[in-house]
Design an enzyme around this catalytic site. Structure first.
Site, PDB file in Angstrom:
ATOM      1  N   THR A 124      -4.383  -7.848  10.999  1.00 13.43           N
ATOM      2  CA  THR A 124      -5.199  -7.235   9.960  1.00 13.43           C
ATOM      3  C   THR A 124      -6.632  -7.740  10.074  1.00 13.43           C
ATOM      4  O   THR A 124      -6.890  -8.882  10.429  1.00 13.43           O
ATOM      5  CB  THR A 124      -4.623  -7.488   8.547  1.00 13.43           C
ATOM      6  OG1 THR A 124      -5.440  -6.848   7.580  1.00 13.43           O
ATOM      7  CG2 THR A 124      -4.522  -8.973   8.235  1.00 13.43           C
ATOM      8  N   SER A 125      -7.561  -6.844   9.741  1.00 13.98           N
ATOM      9  CA  SER A 125      -8.988  -7.147   9.949  1.00 13.98           C
ATOM     10  C   SER A 125      -9.566  -7.991   8.824  1.00 13.98           C
ATOM     11  O   SER A 125     -10.698  -8.460   8.916  1.00 13.98           O
ATOM     12  CB  SER A 125      -9.778  -5.826  10.029  1.00 13.98           C
ATOM     13  OG  SER A 125      -9.625  -5.121   8.797  1.00 13.98           O
ATOM     14  N   LEU A 157      -5.358  -9.646  17.464  1.00 14.32           N
ATOM     15  CA  LEU A 157      -5.861  -9.364  18.812  1.00 14.32           C
ATOM     16  C   LEU A 157      -7.215 -10.018  19.034  1.00 14.32           C
ATOM     17  O   LEU A 157      -7.521 -10.506  20.116  1.00 14.32           O
ATOM     18  CB  LEU A 157      -5.984  -7.844  19.011  1.00 14.32           C
ATOM     19  CG  LEU A 157      -6.393  -7.391  20.418  1.00 14.32           C
ATOM     20  CD1 LEU A 157      -5.305  -7.768  21.424  1.00 14.32           C
ATOM     21  CD2 LEU A 157      -6.641  -5.892  20.450  1.00 14.32           C
ATOM     22  N   GLU A 158      -8.035 -10.002  17.973  1.00 14.76           N
ATOM     23  CA  GLU A 158      -9.388 -10.573  18.092  1.00 14.76           C
ATOM     24  C   GLU A 158      -9.726 -11.291  16.791  1.00 14.76           C
ATOM     25  O   GLU A 158      -8.984 -11.175  15.814  1.00 14.76           O
ATOM     26  CB  GLU A 158     -10.393  -9.439  18.347  1.00 14.76           C
ATOM     27  CG  GLU A 158     -10.376  -8.407  17.238  1.00 14.76           C
ATOM     28  CD  GLU A 158     -10.730  -6.987  17.720  1.00 14.76           C
ATOM     29  OE1 GLU A 158     -11.125  -6.799  18.880  1.00 14.76           O
ATOM     30  OE2 GLU A 158     -10.553  -6.062  16.906  1.00 14.76           O
ATOM     31  N   HIS A 165       0.825  -1.215   0.000  1.00 13.07           N
ATOM     32  CA  HIS A 165       0.000   0.000   0.000  1.00 13.07           C
ATOM     33  C   HIS A 165       0.856   1.259   0.000  1.00 13.07           C
ATOM     34  O   HIS A 165       0.356   2.345   0.292  1.00 13.07           O
ATOM     35  CB  HIS A 165      -0.933   0.003   1.213  1.00 13.07           C
ATOM     36  CG  HIS A 165      -2.052  -0.996   1.068  1.00 13.07           C
ATOM     37  ND1 HIS A 165      -2.864  -1.343   2.123  1.00 13.07           N
ATOM     38  CD2 HIS A 165      -2.482  -1.730   0.024  1.00 13.07           C
ATOM     39  CE1 HIS A 165      -3.755  -2.237   1.723  1.00 13.07           C
ATOM     40  NE2 HIS A 165      -3.535  -2.494   0.453  1.00 13.07           N
TER      41      HIS A 165
HETATM   42  N1  APR Z   1      -2.047  -6.887  18.221  1.00  8.50           N
HETATM   43  C1  APR Z   1      -2.554  -7.619  17.194  1.00  8.50           C
HETATM   44  N2  APR Z   1      -3.626  -7.226  16.459  1.00  8.50           N
HETATM   45  C2  APR Z   1      -4.196  -6.050  16.777  1.00  8.50           C
HETATM   46  C3  APR Z   1      -3.723  -5.232  17.831  1.00  8.50           C
HETATM   47  C4  APR Z   1      -2.604  -5.706  18.562  1.00  8.50           C
HETATM   48  N3  APR Z   1      -2.088  -4.995  19.580  1.00  8.50           N
HETATM   49  N4  APR Z   1      -4.524  -4.129  17.895  1.00  8.50           N
HETATM   50  C5  APR Z   1      -5.446  -4.257  16.921  1.00  8.50           C
HETATM   51  N5  APR Z   1      -5.260  -5.412  16.248  1.00  8.50           N
HETATM   52  C6  APR Z   1      -6.028  -5.936  15.119  1.00  8.50           C
HETATM   53  C7  APR Z   1      -7.494  -5.576  15.147  1.00  8.50           C
HETATM   54  O1  APR Z   1      -8.206  -6.577  15.871  1.00  8.50           O
HETATM   55  C8  APR Z   1      -7.850  -5.604  13.661  1.00  8.50           C
HETATM   56  O2  APR Z   1      -8.263  -6.903  13.264  1.00  8.50           O
HETATM   57  O3  APR Z   1      -5.502  -5.355  13.954  1.00  8.50           O
HETATM   58  C9  APR Z   1      -6.532  -5.265  12.969  1.00  8.50           C
HETATM   59  C10 APR Z   1      -6.511  -3.863  12.382  1.00  8.50           C
HETATM   60  O4  APR Z   1      -7.471  -3.814  11.369  1.00  8.50           O
HETATM   61  P1  APR Z   1      -7.615  -2.479  10.520  1.00  8.50           P
HETATM   62  O5  APR Z   1      -7.679  -1.305  11.435  1.00  8.50           O
HETATM   63  O6  APR Z   1      -8.718  -2.724   9.531  1.00  8.50           O
HETATM   64  O7  APR Z   1      -6.228  -2.364   9.731  1.00  8.50           O
HETATM   65  P2  APR Z   1      -5.794  -3.178   8.444  1.00  8.50           P
HETATM   66  O8  APR Z   1      -6.374  -4.563   8.475  1.00  8.50           O
HETATM   67  O9  APR Z   1      -4.328  -3.056   8.327  1.00  8.50           O
HETATM   68  O10 APR Z   1      -6.480  -2.342   7.241  1.00  8.50           O
HETATM   69  C11 APR Z   1      -6.169  -2.794   5.936  1.00  8.50           C
HETATM   70  O11 APR Z   1      -7.312  -0.879   5.033  1.00  8.50           O
HETATM   71  O12 APR Z   1      -7.787   1.312   5.231  1.00  8.50           O
HETATM   72  C12 APR Z   1      -7.045   0.405   4.517  1.00  8.50           C
HETATM   73  O13 APR Z   1      -5.002   0.835   3.468  1.00  8.50           O
HETATM   74  C13 APR Z   1      -5.576   0.683   4.726  1.00  8.50           C
HETATM   75  O14 APR Z   1      -3.781  -0.921   4.876  1.00  8.50           O
HETATM   76  C14 APR Z   1      -5.064  -0.573   5.399  1.00  8.50           C
HETATM   77  C15 APR Z   1      -6.098  -1.603   5.023  1.00  8.50           C
END
Ligand code: APR
Length: 235
Positions: A179-180, A205-206, A112
């Site tokens: 990642t979510s 985390l979840e 990204h």
């Molecule tokens: N340890 C492990 N996981 C964690 C922690 C932690 N301390 N804190 C949060 N998480 C998890 C959350 O449970 C969630 O599933 O990280 C994930 C974050 O998800 P998002 O906020 O959706 O981030 P991401 O998955 O990286 O988003 C993907 O979306 O907006 C676009 O380009 C952006 O790269 C990003 C993409």
């Protein structure tokens, strides 16, 4: 996990969760970035065309913020795994921070893009960039005042997808960290890997939107779960 010593080639995908404990906001968990800003106002080519100053201010603030953060134990553990793993290892990140590099990883694939790069829309060169872009600085290569954040916006193609799919075809193990599973094409990698015969492991985390696709999910903070998994892999 399956028999560890049959695993030669690993593909790892990370998301915002791996940087959460370093103090960098994730996007979708409480108070996340996208809850403070409408994506379509700051993270699309249309937004940049409509209001470039708003978009520059958003990315200038994030580019500055990540430079005050530090890698956490999860980043350092992956840096060690990359250095010591005897087989192939590709670290793909959706993150645009440089914490994997500062955690010791040297071959990070930023699908990204990266906050610390500026992309010249005149000469197409991407330059390392740490300061603001709001005051329209000149491109270091062609001097045009047409630099944009080198971040992949919604509606744009992620980088180096061919390399990622080639690595997934060879993978014995696919690991998704923090990642979510909300955004494609990254969210689909686990299905590609599984169809191609890889073991699949989620460290998050979840439970995520993609958890049901994984052979195994381990829930907990990355700073604990990732070093534990790396220690297992390096025996
Ligand atoms: N340890 C492990 N996981 C964690 C922690 C932690 N301390 N804190 C949060 N998480 C998890 C959350 O449970 C969630 O599933 O990280 C994930 C974050 O998800 P998002 O906020 O959706 O981030 P991401 O998955 O990286 O988003 C993907 O979306 O907006 C676009 O380009 C952006 O790269 C990003 C993409």
């Amino acid at each position: 996990m399956g028999d560890m010593n049959q695993i030669r080639n690993i593909v790892i995908l990370t998301g915002a969760g791996i940087s959460a404990e370093s103090g960098i906001d994730t996007f979708r968990s409480g108070g996340g970035l996208w809850e403070q800003h409408r994506v379509e106002d700051v993270a699309t080519p249309e937004a940049f065309a409509r209001d470039p100053n708003l978009v520059h201010r958003f990315y200038d603030a994030r580019r500055a913020a990540i430079q005050e953060k530090e890698p956490n134990a999860a980043h350092f553990a992956l840096g060690r795994l990359e250095a010591e793993w005897p087989g192939k290892l590709l670290l793909v990140t959706q993150n645009v921070d440089d914490l994997h590099e500062r955690g010791g990883a040297s071959r990070v694939l930023h699908m990204h893009g990266e906050h610390l790069k500026a992309w010249c829309t005149s000469c197409d060169v991407r330059s390392l960039w740490r300061g603001p872009l709001l005051d329209r600085p000149a491109c270091p290569v062609c001097q045009a005042r047409s630099l944009r954040p080198d971040v992949v916006w919604f509606g744009e193609m992620p980088y180096r997808m061919g390399e990622i799919y080639a690595a997934l075809r060879e993978a014995d193990l696919f690991v998704s960290i923090g990642t979510s599973g909300a955004v494609y094409p990254a969210a689909g990698f686990v299905q590609n890997a599984r169809e191609l015969g890889a073991r699949t492991l989620e460290l998050n985390l979840e439970r995520s939107q993609g958890s049901h696709h994984f052979h195994e999910s381990r829930l907990g903070p990355a700073s604990e779960v990732v070093p534990q998994w790396v220690a297992e892999m390096l025996g």
